[in-house]
Enzyme design. Sequence first.
Site, short mmCIF file in Angstrom:
data_model
loop_
_atom_site.label_atom_id
_atom_site.label_comp_id
_atom_site.label_asym_id
_atom_site.label_seq_id
_atom_site.Cartn_x
_atom_site.Cartn_y
_atom_site.Cartn_z
N SER A 50 0.82 -1.20 0.00
CA SER A 50 0.00 0.00 0.00
C SER A 50 0.87 1.26 0.00
O SER A 50 1.70 1.43 -0.89
CB SER A 50 -0.96 -0.04 1.20
N ASP A 103 -9.96 -4.92 -5.69
CA ASP A 103 -9.43 -4.08 -4.61
C ASP A 103 -10.12 -2.73 -4.67
O ASP A 103 -9.93 -1.96 -5.61
CB ASP A 103 -7.91 -3.91 -4.79
N HIS A 149 -7.63 -5.56 -0.24
CA HIS A 149 -6.37 -4.83 -0.35
C HIS A 149 -5.22 -5.52 0.38
O HIS A 149 -4.11 -4.99 0.40
CB HIS A 149 -6.60 -3.42 0.22
#
Length: 279
Positions: free
Chosen positions: A102, A223, A252
Site C-alpha cells: 500500500s 481491490d 487490499h
Amino acid sequence: MVIKLDKTLSTLMNARIIGSGKETMVLAHGFGGDQSVWDKVLPSLTQTYQVVVFDWSFSGAIDEPNTLYDPAKYNNYDAFSDDLITLLEELNLYSIVFVGHSMSAMIGCIASIKKPQLFKKLILVGASPRYLNSEGYEGGFDMKDLEQLFSSIESNYYEWASYFPSVVIDKKDSESVKLFGESLKRMKPEIGLSLAKTVFLSDYCDILEKVVLPCTVVQTTKDIVVPLPVVEYMKKMIKVDVTVEMIDTIGHFPQLTSPLQLFEIIDRSMNSCISESLK
C-alpha cells in the site's frame, strides 16, 4: 556518571531480522497496520531468506509515549522514505529486495530513487501513486469520497476502525478482518486522521519515471482501494522492467487473505532477481 544513549531509529521502530539466507528482503506494512500483517507469510519466507520487519512511526505497536510521529513532519512520504533509508543503514543492509504494501510501495520507490545502492528490486503490493480521480486518471476516489472518509475518522475513529477492515478485506475472511481491525484500533485517532489525509491526498505520479530498479507489481483482482487501471498506469509510467502479478482474491491485503499465493510470487521474484545477478 551514567550516560543514557538515545535508542536508534531501527530499535524505536521495532525492527527485527528473522531467518537466514544470502538474500535479504524488507517487508513494510501500510496504513493502520503493523508488522503483524506479515505473520502469515513470514514462516515460509524465513526458511530461505533473511527477512526484516518493522513498524512505521504511526503504528500503534510503537512503544508509548510515541515520540516518533509528528504530523507536520509526516505530511508527505518524504520523511517516511528517509526513515526507511536510516533503518537500512543502521542495520547495515544493502542491495535488498523491498516488499512494500500500500503506501509503503511508493515510500520504497522514493527511497530507491534517493539511495538506489540500498535496493536491488521493488515488490509493490497494492500500490498506488494517487488515489484521487482526475481527468484521464482513475485513482478510485472522488474528493467527496475522501471528505466522507476523513469525516468518519474524525467523528468516531473507533466506530470507523470497526467498519473499515470489512471494506478493504473480504468479509468472509473474518480472521483477517479482525486482525487488521485490532491493528487499526491500536493506532491513535489523531494519528489516523493525519495519516489518512497524507495517504489519500498524495500524488506521486511524477516519481514513477524516476524509478531505476526492476519492479514486480502485485495486485488483487478486486481491490476497492486500488482499481485495476492504476496498475496499467504504473506499468506504463515506470520505464524499467515491470512484471505484473495478479492474485485472485477480494480486498487490499493479499498477505492476509492469500498468503500462499503472495509467498509464491515473492519467491518467484526473488529467484528471478538471483538469476539476473548471476548473469
